[in-house]
Design a protein around this motif. Structure first.
Motif, PDB file in Angstrom:
ATOM      1  N   THR A 179      69.167 -11.278 105.234  1.00  0.00           N
ATOM      2  CA  THR A 179      69.269 -10.090 106.090  1.00  0.00           C
ATOM      3  C   THR A 179      68.355 -10.198 107.299  1.00  0.00           C
ATOM      4  O   THR A 179      68.713  -9.794 108.413  1.00  0.00           O
ATOM      5  CB  THR A 179      68.920  -8.827 105.267  1.00  0.00           C
ATOM      6  OG1 THR A 179      69.808  -8.733 104.144  1.00  0.00           O
ATOM      7  CG2 THR A 179      69.051  -7.576 106.125  1.00  0.00           C
ATOM      8  N   ILE A 180      67.160 -10.750 107.102  1.00  0.00           N
ATOM      9  CA  ILE A 180      66.231 -10.938 108.230  1.00  0.00           C
ATOM     10  C   ILE A 180      66.823 -11.914 109.245  1.00  0.00           C
ATOM     11  O   ILE A 180      66.723 -11.705 110.459  1.00  0.00           O
ATOM     12  CB  ILE A 180      64.869 -11.427 107.713  1.00  0.00           C
ATOM     13  CG1 ILE A 180      64.164 -10.309 106.936  1.00  0.00           C
ATOM     14  CG2 ILE A 180      63.986 -11.889 108.865  1.00  0.00           C
ATOM     15  CD1 ILE A 180      62.872 -10.742 106.260  1.00  0.00           C
ATOM     16  N   VAL A 181      67.454 -12.976 108.747  1.00  0.00           N
ATOM     17  CA  VAL A 181      68.096 -13.931 109.652  1.00  0.00           C
ATOM     18  C   VAL A 181      69.195 -13.235 110.459  1.00  0.00           C
ATOM     19  O   VAL A 181      69.311 -13.417 111.685  1.00  0.00           O
ATOM     20  CB  VAL A 181      68.676 -15.117 108.859  1.00  0.00           C
ATOM     21  CG1 VAL A 181      69.520 -16.003 109.773  1.00  0.00           C
ATOM     22  CG2 VAL A 181      67.556 -15.932 108.226  1.00  0.00           C
TER      23      VAL A 181
ATOM     24  N   GLN B  71      67.854  -0.919 107.327  1.00  0.00           N
ATOM     25  CA  GLN B  71      68.123  -0.040 106.186  1.00  0.00           C
ATOM     26  C   GLN B  71      68.379  -0.859 104.924  1.00  0.00           C
ATOM     27  O   GLN B  71      67.973  -0.481 103.815  1.00  0.00           O
ATOM     28  CB  GLN B  71      69.323   0.869 106.491  1.00  0.00           C
ATOM     29  CG  GLN B  71      69.097   1.847 107.635  1.00  0.00           C
ATOM     30  CD  GLN B  71      67.851   2.699 107.427  1.00  0.00           C
ATOM     31  OE1 GLN B  71      67.603   3.229 106.335  1.00  0.00           O
ATOM     32  NE2 GLN B  71      67.047   2.824 108.493  1.00  0.00           N
ATOM     33  N   GLN B  72      69.040  -1.995 105.100  1.00  0.00           N
ATOM     34  CA  GLN B  72      69.272  -2.875 103.959  1.00  0.00           C
ATOM     35  C   GLN B  72      67.958  -3.435 103.432  1.00  0.00           C
ATOM     36  O   GLN B  72      67.755  -3.537 102.217  1.00  0.00           O
ATOM     37  CB  GLN B  72      70.218  -4.016 104.361  1.00  0.00           C
ATOM     38  CG  GLN B  72      70.653  -4.905 103.219  1.00  0.00           C
ATOM     39  CD  GLN B  72      71.486  -4.165 102.180  1.00  0.00           C
ATOM     40  OE1 GLN B  72      72.126  -3.155 102.472  1.00  0.00           O
ATOM     41  NE2 GLN B  72      71.462  -4.644 100.951  1.00  0.00           N
ATOM     42  N   LEU B  73      67.047  -3.780 104.334  1.00  0.00           N
ATOM     43  CA  LEU B  73      65.732  -4.274 103.903  1.00  0.00           C
ATOM     44  C   LEU B  73      64.963  -3.192 103.147  1.00  0.00           C
ATOM     45  O   LEU B  73      64.266  -3.486 102.166  1.00  0.00           O
ATOM     46  CB  LEU B  73      64.923  -4.736 105.119  1.00  0.00           C
ATOM     47  CG  LEU B  73      65.421  -6.000 105.834  1.00  0.00           C
ATOM     48  CD1 LEU B  73      64.570  -6.281 107.065  1.00  0.00           C
ATOM     49  CD2 LEU B  73      65.402  -7.196 104.888  1.00  0.00           C
TER      50      LEU B  73
ATOM     51  N   ALA C 138      58.740  -4.284 112.597  1.00  0.00           N
ATOM     52  CA  ALA C 138      59.028  -5.012 113.836  1.00  0.00           C
ATOM     53  C   ALA C 138      60.494  -4.902 114.236  1.00  0.00           C
ATOM     54  O   ALA C 138      60.815  -4.734 115.422  1.00  0.00           O
ATOM     55  CB  ALA C 138      58.638  -6.475 113.668  1.00  0.00           C
ATOM     56  N   LEU C 139      61.385  -4.975 113.259  1.00  0.00           N
ATOM     57  CA  LEU C 139      62.825  -4.988 113.576  1.00  0.00           C
ATOM     58  C   LEU C 139      63.382  -3.605 113.868  1.00  0.00           C
ATOM     59  O   LEU C 139      64.460  -3.479 114.461  1.00  0.00           O
ATOM     60  CB  LEU C 139      63.595  -5.620 112.420  1.00  0.00           C
ATOM     61  CG  LEU C 139      63.318  -7.105 112.170  1.00  0.00           C
ATOM     62  CD1 LEU C 139      64.010  -7.576 110.900  1.00  0.00           C
ATOM     63  CD2 LEU C 139      63.752  -7.951 113.361  1.00  0.00           C
TER      64      LEU C 139
ATOM     65  N   SER D 121      58.163 -14.820 111.206  1.00  0.00           N
ATOM     66  CA  SER D 121      57.120 -14.408 110.255  1.00  0.00           C
ATOM     67  C   SER D 121      57.742 -13.890 108.964  1.00  0.00           C
ATOM     68  O   SER D 121      57.214 -14.144 107.865  1.00  0.00           O
ATOM     69  CB  SER D 121      56.247 -13.323 110.892  1.00  0.00           C
ATOM     70  OG  SER D 121      55.600 -13.806 112.046  1.00  0.00           O
ATOM     71  N   GLY D 122      58.857 -13.163 109.092  1.00  0.00           N
ATOM     72  CA  GLY D 122      59.508 -12.629 107.899  1.00  0.00           C
ATOM     73  C   GLY D 122      60.030 -13.724 106.986  1.00  0.00           C
ATOM     74  O   GLY D 122      59.855 -13.666 105.759  1.00  0.00           O
ATOM     75  N   LEU D 123      60.668 -14.740 107.568  1.00  0.00           N
ATOM     76  CA  LEU D 123      61.173 -15.853 106.761  1.00  0.00           C
ATOM     77  C   LEU D 123      60.027 -16.610 106.100  1.00  0.00           C
ATOM     78  O   LEU D 123      60.107 -17.008 104.936  1.00  0.00           O
ATOM     79  CB  LEU D 123      61.994 -16.803 107.639  1.00  0.00           C
ATOM     80  CG  LEU D 123      63.271 -16.219 108.255  1.00  0.00           C
ATOM     81  CD1 LEU D 123      63.980 -17.268 109.078  1.00  0.00           C
ATOM     82  CD2 LEU D 123      64.195 -15.660 107.175  1.00  0.00           C
ATOM     83  N   ARG D 124      58.950 -16.809 106.866  1.00  0.00           N
ATOM     84  CA  ARG D 124      57.770 -17.481 106.315  1.00  0.00           C
ATOM     85  C   ARG D 124      57.223 -16.711 105.119  1.00  0.00           C
ATOM     86  O   ARG D 124      56.936 -17.294 104.061  1.00  0.00           O
ATOM     87  CB  ARG D 124      56.708 -17.586 107.404  1.00  0.00           C
ATOM     88  CG  ARG D 124      55.372 -18.163 106.961  1.00  0.00           C
ATOM     89  CD  ARG D 124      54.291 -17.795 107.969  1.00  0.00           C
ATOM     90  NE  ARG D 124      54.055 -16.344 108.003  1.00  0.00           N
ATOM     91  CZ  ARG D 124      53.369 -15.733 108.972  1.00  0.00           C
ATOM     92  NH1 ARG D 124      52.877 -16.429 109.982  1.00  0.00           N
ATOM     93  NH2 ARG D 124      53.182 -14.429 108.923  1.00  0.00           N
TER      94      ARG D 124
END
Length: 400
Positions: free
Chosen positions: A93-95, A112-114, A297-298, A314-317
């Motif tokens: 979802t972040i991607v 909202q999904q996050l 952030a998003l 940063s989120g993926l990391r």
């Protein structure tokens, strides 16, 4: 010598009763399969059988502890598996949210999904064990482990895993350490953390980075400060606030930068005065913090492209770091289950030994018991016949 009629009667009845008692005891042994029915039958054997019985009760208690621990580990491993699946979905979802063509409203749908993933993760972290406790409850498993406060998710009970101990002195976990699993993943890439210093004015973002030379790692904090003069961008590297030999270095977007064994890239165009930081990794990252940072952030409708790119990087990391922590915890749970299987196997062997020891003392030899029964039966019949003869040997019978 003279033998009175009364004595003969008493003697015959006494013999008959003894024969009847012996026959009854043999019958009881054949019925219940036990050679020892009371302690007086064999005091030494009874003591040995009692010790074997007590050993069986102790082993049974140990086995109940093994079963409880195994159930806790299975539930914990399963819960962590579900958490990894949720984090993988959050990562995807972040991607998706980092799509440069998305409008703020489209990106908000991903936010909202996050938030939904975060709610589900908190429910998994507070997974109950069905017996009044919590899988990740630590040493106070009766208390809800994680509390969602305005400052973030915090741990309520005492950290460390709860344990039970068998009579063999083998400690067996009954809960998992919620602090270590959910709140203590190493930040950044596990060695250092990259980030922006304050609100940069340019359009650049920094990657998670990697270690290029472990021997060169110092554990210090670094800052890269950019300067833009006449369209030429350079940067200075500061170590713990002090200048280093890397000063006025020319900047090329996306080109690898190495600082004391740490390699990373900065992509885009930094503004004059922009700064990026490198700090030692700490065991303080949680999936909730990672998601909160990404959500914050998003969800900003004014976020620039570089800020969105930084949030995604940063989120993926952070998702990868937390998933690695969970998978490590799952592996440990699997190791514990293997150890519990080994304890279970040993308990089965010990139980077989204790039952065999008790049976060898208590259980009757059926062939011998049948032989004894026939012998006692013949003796009882002889006693009956003798008694019948004695009854007829009286003076009145003789006078008749």
């Amino acid at each position: 010598m003279r033998v009175s009629t009364a004595y003969r009667y008493d003697s015959s009845i006494d013999s008959l009763q003894r024969r009847q008692r012996d026959l009854s005891e043999v019958q009881a042994s054949m019925t219940n399969g036990k050679r020892i029915n009371k302690t007086s039958d064999d005091p030494t054997g009874a003591a040995r059988a009692e010790r074997a019985y007590i050993a069986q009760q102790r082993i049974g208690s140990d086995q109940r502890s093994v079963d409880a621990s195994r159930n806790a580990m299975k539930l914990g491993e399963s819960t962590l598996g579900q958490a990894v699946e949720l984090l993988q979905s959050a990562r995807e979802t972040i991607v998706t949210a980092g799509n440069a063509t998305y409008s703020p409203s489209e990106r908000n749908a991903q936010v909202q999904q996050l938030k939904n993933f975060r709610t589900q993760l908190l429910a998994l972290a507070n997974q109950d064990d069905g017996a009044g406790g919590f899988v990740f409850g630590g040493q106070t498993s009766g208390t809800v482990p994680f509390l969602d406060t305005p400052g973030g998710v915090t741990l309520a009970p005492t950290a460390a895993a709860g344990q039970t101990q068998a009579s063999t002195r083998e400690a067996m976990p009954t809960t998992l350490d919620g602090q270590a699993i959910w709140l203590s993943a190493r930040s950044g890439n596990g060695v250092f953390v990259t980030g922006q210093s304050g609100a940069n004015s340019g359009q650049a973002w920094i990657s998670a980075g990697s270690v290029s030379d472990p021997a060169a790692i110092t554990g210090s904090s670094y800052a890269l400060t950019f300067s833009v003069v006449d369209g030429v961008t350079t940067y200075d590297v500061l170590q713990d606030g002090a200048p280093t030999g890397q000063s006025g270095v020319g900047f090329v977007s996306g080109s690898a930068i190495t600082v004391d064994g740490m390699s990373f890239t900065i992509t885009g165009q930094p503004g004059d005065g922009d700064s990026f930081t490198l700090a030692p990794s700490q065991p303080e990252l949680s999936p909730f913090t990672a998601l909160d940072n990404a959500i914050s952030a998003l969800s900003d409708p004014q976020a620039t492209g570089s800020q969105v790119a930084q949030a995604v990087s940063s989120g993926l990391r952070d998702m990868d770091a937390v998933m690695a922590q969970f998978m490590s915890a799952r592996a440990q749970a699997g190791t514990d289950m293997n150890r519990l299987d080994a304890i279970d196997s040993r308990n089965q062997d010990r139980m077989l030994w204790a039952k065999t020891a008790q049976a060898s003392v208590e259980d009757v030899d059926m062939v011998q018991a049948i032989s004894d029964y026939k012998q006692q039966e013949s003796g009882y019949q002889a006693a009956l016949q003798s008694y019948a003869i004695v009854q007829r040997m009286s003076l009145l019978d003789y006078l008749k």
